[in-house]
Design a protein around this motif. Structure first.
Motif, PDB file in Angstrom:
ATOM      1  N   GLN A 627       0.819  -1.213   0.000  1.00 54.31           N
ATOM      2  CA  GLN A 627       0.000   0.000   0.000  1.00 54.31           C
ATOM      3  C   GLN A 627       0.854   1.265   0.000  1.00 54.31           C
ATOM      4  O   GLN A 627       0.429   2.312  -0.487  1.00 54.31           O
ATOM      5  CB  GLN A 627      -0.920   0.006   1.228  1.00 54.31           C
ATOM      6  CG  GLN A 627      -2.049  -1.006   1.154  1.00 54.31           C
ATOM      7  CD  GLN A 627      -3.066  -0.680   0.081  1.00 54.31           C
ATOM      8  OE1 GLN A 627      -3.365   0.491  -0.169  1.00 54.31           O
ATOM      9  NE2 GLN A 627      -3.578  -1.700  -0.584  1.00 54.31           N
ATOM     10  N   PRO A 651      -3.490  -0.765  -5.409  1.00 50.70           N
ATOM     11  CA  PRO A 651      -3.615   0.335  -4.437  1.00 50.70           C
ATOM     12  C   PRO A 651      -4.056   1.635  -5.115  1.00 50.70           C
ATOM     13  O   PRO A 651      -3.540   2.005  -6.177  1.00 50.70           O
ATOM     14  CB  PRO A 651      -2.202   0.472  -3.870  1.00 50.70           C
ATOM     15  CG  PRO A 651      -1.535  -0.834  -4.156  1.00 50.70           C
ATOM     16  CD  PRO A 651      -2.125  -1.328  -5.430  1.00 50.70           C
ATOM     17  N   THR A 653      -3.379   4.457  -4.186  1.00 49.30           N
ATOM     18  CA  THR A 653      -2.298   5.448  -4.083  1.00 49.30           C
ATOM     19  C   THR A 653      -1.359   5.425  -5.283  1.00 49.30           C
ATOM     20  O   THR A 653      -0.491   6.291  -5.397  1.00 49.30           O
ATOM     21  CB  THR A 653      -1.468   5.183  -2.820  1.00 49.30           C
ATOM     22  OG1 THR A 653      -0.990   3.826  -2.847  1.00 49.30           O
ATOM     23  CG2 THR A 653      -2.311   5.398  -1.576  1.00 49.30           C
TER      24      THR A 653
END
Length: 1029
Positions: A627, A651, A653
């Motif tokens: 992550q 993820p 992100t």
């Protein structure tokens, strides 16, 4: 004799008196005037002198101060020389912060009216203006303010300096500007003018005519000044004294200024990178004093080498015509340029062989013909060496570069006699044979490049004696053999060693410590294994390491991660390295890490510092994508985790890694949806999420990726339609959405705004609707795969206008995207060819294919498709296409696979298909074709299965005979009365045969009980055998 002695005595006395008076005169004038002293003190007070350069400026005798010169007769100050003695190029100190004067230049300087010489160059006056009052120094003859940190417009008041002979106001970074050259015309005594890097873009188009009014000008330096416009013509030419002209790095973009050949005084010409075009005048070789000529980097200057170099070139020493369009062969006469020291013709179009007469160029230091079309072999013997004092070939030669040509043959032995040679570049040719052992005797050699040839044999042990060598590159040859410690014995200075793409085997003692401290080591495709090379432990300066495909089947030892923190490149790909990797990985900040195609396992490791490339593809990594990937690698440019066993979701992100150019997560077990944040990766060139278990709708935010070229979402479980925002993906070359659950109308907007789209694949989805006629606007389209959808309507006739399929694709272009420091995403695609899926990578750019199979298309076969002469695959099977196969289908002469099965086609098979020599797969089955199969030529390579399911076809390879029972009969079956008669009797005979075959045995079995029992026992045994089988 007595008279002679008296005469000599008189001369001695006279000389003594003269010396005494001269000394008294000089001593009397040694003290400068009070006016000059006062002016100098005030001038000093305005300066900042952090290094105390002016420490001698004390007392009243200013003539003894450092940098001050006085007249021997009057004692007046005539010279101020405060230039920085340690300029930019000094190897002793850095440019700034040492001996630099700054501050202000005070007007008191004007009081020194006797001043003839002023030099403030190479200081750091911090952006102040050049004082206007300098134009009041009426007696000034020499003014040098170059690279002294001045800023702004050069004051026109300098035009008042009518005695000025030398003016240098060269700048750095165009900090100084001139708006007009009018004031220069008043400098009637000017001999030297230098304004390098002064911004002159506003001086107007007549600047050359103004300078032409300075008849005494001998040197003109206007390099990198932003000058533009044509200077091709100048009449009359008043530069009667001009010896040096430097107009390099401007943008004239005009024909070559031929008027230069009329200036017989020229010794130095630099017109490099000026945008000149046209032919180089042959008269330039006849300028009698010309020593230096640089016309490099114009790109469009042309000349025939036989003509140009056949001239006199009487005094030429430096000749640089690189990066132009010179053509033809080099004449033997170049061996007559006896003063030649530097000969640069790199990146032209020169053909033929290198003349053997170069052996007479005794003063030649550098010879560079890289990047041409030279053919033939290097001269076996050099001519003219008897002209040289040493009687050896090319005794002064230090640099020989002939790389990137088409030279063939063996490396000649005379290269081993060039005792002063420091650089030898023969890379990227077709040289063959062994490497001469004599090259190992070139003890001054520092750089040796033989990469990209066809050299074979082993590496001579003599190369281990090249103690000055710093760069050694033998990569990409056919070299073999074993390398031992002897090959590296005295290579103490080697910093770059590239032996990759050969078949060397390194056999050294496990405890071997190399004599060098290498910086760049590339031994990819060499046999280093099976153990990990322990000698790397001694390499403390290692920065770039490539040991890919090196037959290493081991784990990486712990000590390696202690030296890896200095690595900017770590490439261990394509080995059988195993085990778990440390997490985090220890590398240098912003490194490239490629550990792909190994047997590493465990969770996905991340580096300890930000890196720019991470390739962990084709291993056995499991678990989730971390992550914190965007926090650890915020500046990542290339990410590939494909071909592993990674689970979980992508993820969200990942969208924070905004510099990413490649994201390849294909062939894993990822689930969930695509994070919309990927749309923030605006530099993305390749996005491959294919062959996972991703689902949901595809994000419209991906339409923001305007630089995206390769886009794969194939073999997932995506549903819904294609977002209209994807219309903005105008850079796309590949769009692969095949094998999903996408639905909705066919995206008609794909026909507009995608000029580079090569591959369009929507295979195995549920798209509906008709194909727009405008699909032919996809001028680059080579692969169109819309098979297994619910498309309807007719096949657009405009498909015959697809430009990329009209002609054969002859140039193989690797489709590489996001290329970064030698690593790239390589395009690949599965194509249904010959009823089998084949994966294309290296030759994908040569493929042209249309697959519309298993849809609901109807209407006639579009004859316009026969215009696609470059088409290789055509599949229209499983539709409702009717009509006849076009008679001119044989014009598809590149066709390798043709599938028209399971349609409603009728009529005969065109007989000219026998000429389709590339056709290796054919399927006409399950149609309504009739007549005889044209079983000749290429058609004889196909079996019955290609034609079955057409009840009215006959002839080989079918078992059905044509009407006269001859399988070779080409006559089409006719429906005449004779045929009807035969048909009726056929059915009658069938009926009689049926009755006879059933009733007769039945009657016999009914009468004879023993026969009946034996018959049914036989049937039981037969059935039992069938079931056992």
């Amino acid at each position: 004799m007595e008279r002679l002695q008296v005469y000599i005595l008189f001369l001695v006395i006279l000389h003594s008196i003269a010396v005494e008076f001269a000394c008294k005169a000089q001593n009397g004038a040694s003290n400068c005037s009070a006016n000059d002293l006062e002016a100098l003190v005030d001038f000093k007070n305005g300066l900042n002198d952090p290094e105390n350069r002016l420490s001698s400026w004390q007392g009243k005798d200013c003539c003894k101060w450092r940098g001050i010169g006085c007249s021997n007769t009057t004692g007046s100050v005539i010279k101020i020389d405060l230039h920085n003695p340690f300029p930019v190029s000094s190897a002793d100190v850095t440019r700034y912060g040492f001996w630099n004067l700054s501050g202000e230049i005070r007007p008191s300087l004007v009081k020194i009216q006797s001043l003839r010489y002023l030099d403030l160059s190479l200081n750091a006056f911090g952006g102040i203006l050049i004082p206007r009052f300098l134009g009041s120094l009426k007696n000034l003859e020499y003014l040098n303010l170059s690279k002294a940190g001045f800023f702004g417009t050069i004051p026109p008041t300098l035009g008042n300096l009518s005695h000025l002979q030398y003016l240098d106001v060269s700048s750095e970074f165009s900090a100084l500007t001139v708006e007009s050259f009018q004031w220069l015309t008043d400098l009637v005594s000017l001999k030297y003018l230098s304004m390098n890097q002064v911004e002159l873009s506003m001086v107007g188009s007549n600047w050359l005519k103004m300078l032409n009014q300075l008849p005494q000008l001998t040197e003109l330096h206007l390099s990198t000044c932003g000058l533009s416009g044509s200077i091709s013509y100048l009449t009359p030419v008043n530069f009667t004294s001009l010896a040096v002209i430097d107009l390099s790095f401007n943008s004239f973009n005009s024909m070559f200024p031929s008027w230069l050949v009329n200036i017989s005084t020229l010794e130095y010409i630099d017109l490099s990178n000026c945008g000149f075009r046209g032919r180089i005048p042959l008269g330039i070789s006849e300028i009698p004093r010309l020593r230096y000529l640089n016309l490099a980097l114009n790109n469009n200057l042309s000349a025939n080498c036989l003509e140009l170099f056949g001239g006199s070139w009487e005094q030429i020493e430096v000749l640089d015509l690189g990066s132009n369009k010179l053509h033809g062969k080099l004449p033997r006469s170049i061996g007559s340029m006896t003063y030649l020291t530097h000969f640069y013709l790199l990146f032209n179009k020169i053909e033929g062989e290198i003349p053997s007469t170069i052996g007479g160029l005794c003063n030649l230091i550098s010879f560079d013909l890289s990047g041409n079309n030279l053919t033939g072999s290097l001269p076996e013997i050099l001519e003219g060496m008897e002209k040289c004092d040493s009687k050896r070939p090319l005794p002064s030669l230090m640099n020989l570069r002939l790389s990137s040509n088409s030279l063939v043959g063996k490396i000649p032995e005379w290269l081993g006699q060039l005792k002063n040679l420091q650089q030898l570049g023969l890379a990227s040719n077709f040289l063959e044979g062994p490497i001469p052992a004599s090259l190992g005797k070139l003890h001054n050699l520092t750089n040796l490049g033989l990469s990209g040839n066809q050299l074979n044999g082993t590496l001579p042990e003599s190369f281990g004696q090249l103690s000055e060598l710093s760069v050694l590159d033998f990569s990409s040859n056919f070299l073999t053999g074993t390398l031992s410690e002897v090959h590296f014995k005295n290579l103490r200075k080697v910093k770059i060693l590239d032996l990759s793409s050969n078949s060397f085997t390194l056999n050294v003692n496990p405890n071997w410590i190399p004599p060098f401290q290498i910086r760049n080591l590339d031994m990819g495709s060499c046999h280093l294994g099976p153990s990990f090379p322990t000698w790397l432990k001694s390499q403390k300066e290692l920065r770039f390491l490539d040991i890919s495909n090196a037959s290493i089947s081991d784990s990486i030892p712990g000590w390696f991660w202690e030296i890896s923190s200095n690595l900017s490149l770590l490439n261990c790909s394509f080995n059988q390295l195993n085990g778990n990797l440390p997490n985090p990985l220890s590398v240098f900040p912003f490194a490239d890490v490629d550990l792909s195609s190994n047997l590493f396992k465990g969770t996905v490791p991340l580096p300890s510092v930000p890196v720019e490339l991470l390739d962990l593809s084709n291993n056995k990594f499991q678990g989730l994508i971390p992550q914190n990937i965007s926090e650890v690698m915020p500046d990542l440019i290339f990410l590939s985790l494909s071909g592993n066993e990674i689970l979980g979701e992508i993820p969200a992100t990942i969208g924070k890694m905004t510099l990413l150019q490649v994201i390849d997560l294909s062939n894993n077990k990822l689930t969930g949806s695509i994070p919309s944040s990927i749309g923030e990766c605006s530099y993305l060139k390749a996005l491959d999420l294919g062959s996972n278990n991703l689902s949901g709708s595809v994000p419209s935010s991906l339409g923001q990726l305007s630089q995206l070229q390769s886009f794969h979402l194939n073999d997932n479980k995506f549903s819904g339609g294609i977002p209209f925002s994807w219309k903005n993906l105008s850079s796309l070359e590949t769009l692969d959405l095949g094998n999903n659950k996408l639905s909705g109308k066919f995206p008609s907007w794909i026909s507009d705004g995608f000029p580079n789209l090569r591959i369009f694949r929507l295979r195995s989805n549920s798209f509906s609707g008709e194909l727009p006629l405008e699909i032919s606007n996809l001028s680059s389209l080579q692969v169109l795969d819309l098979a297994e959808n619910n498309l309807t309507g007719t096949v657009p006739t405009s498909l015959g206008d697809l430009k990329a399929m009209v002609q054969e694709q002859k140039v193989n272009e690797y489709l590489l995207y996001g290329k970064y420091r030698g690593i790239y995403y390589e395009e690949s695609l599965g194509v249904n060819l010959k009823n089998q899926f084949q994966k294309y990578t290296k030759t994908l750019s040569l493929l042209t294919s249309i697959d519309l199979s298993r849809n609901n298309f109807n209407g006639a076969f579009p004859v316009e498709l026969t215009k696609l002469h470059g088409l290789i695959v055509l599949n229209l099977s499983g539709n409702q296409i009717s009509g006849q196969i076009p008679e001119n289908i044989s014009s598809l002469h590149q066709l390798a696979s043709l599938d028209l099965s399971s349609n409603m086609l009728s009529g005969v098979i065109p007989s000219n298909m026998e000429s389709m020599s590339f056709l290796s797969y054919l399927n006409f089955s399950s149609n309504n074709l009739s007549g005889m199969v044209p079983y000749k030529g290429q058609m004889t390579t196909f079996t019955e299965s290609a034609f079955e399911g057409n009840p009215h076809l006959c002839g080989a390879p079918l078992l059905v005979l044509c009407k006269n029972g001859n399988s070779d009969n080409r006559t089409v079956l006719e429906n005449d009365s004779s045929g009807e008669f035969h048909d009726r009797w056929f059915y009658v005979s069938v009926g009689l045969g049926f009755i006879t075959g059933i009733l007769v045995p039945y009657s016999i079995l009914l009468v004879r009980k023993t026969w009946r029992r034996a018959y049914f026992n036989f049937l039981d045994r037969l059935i039992d055998r069938i079931f056992l089988v």
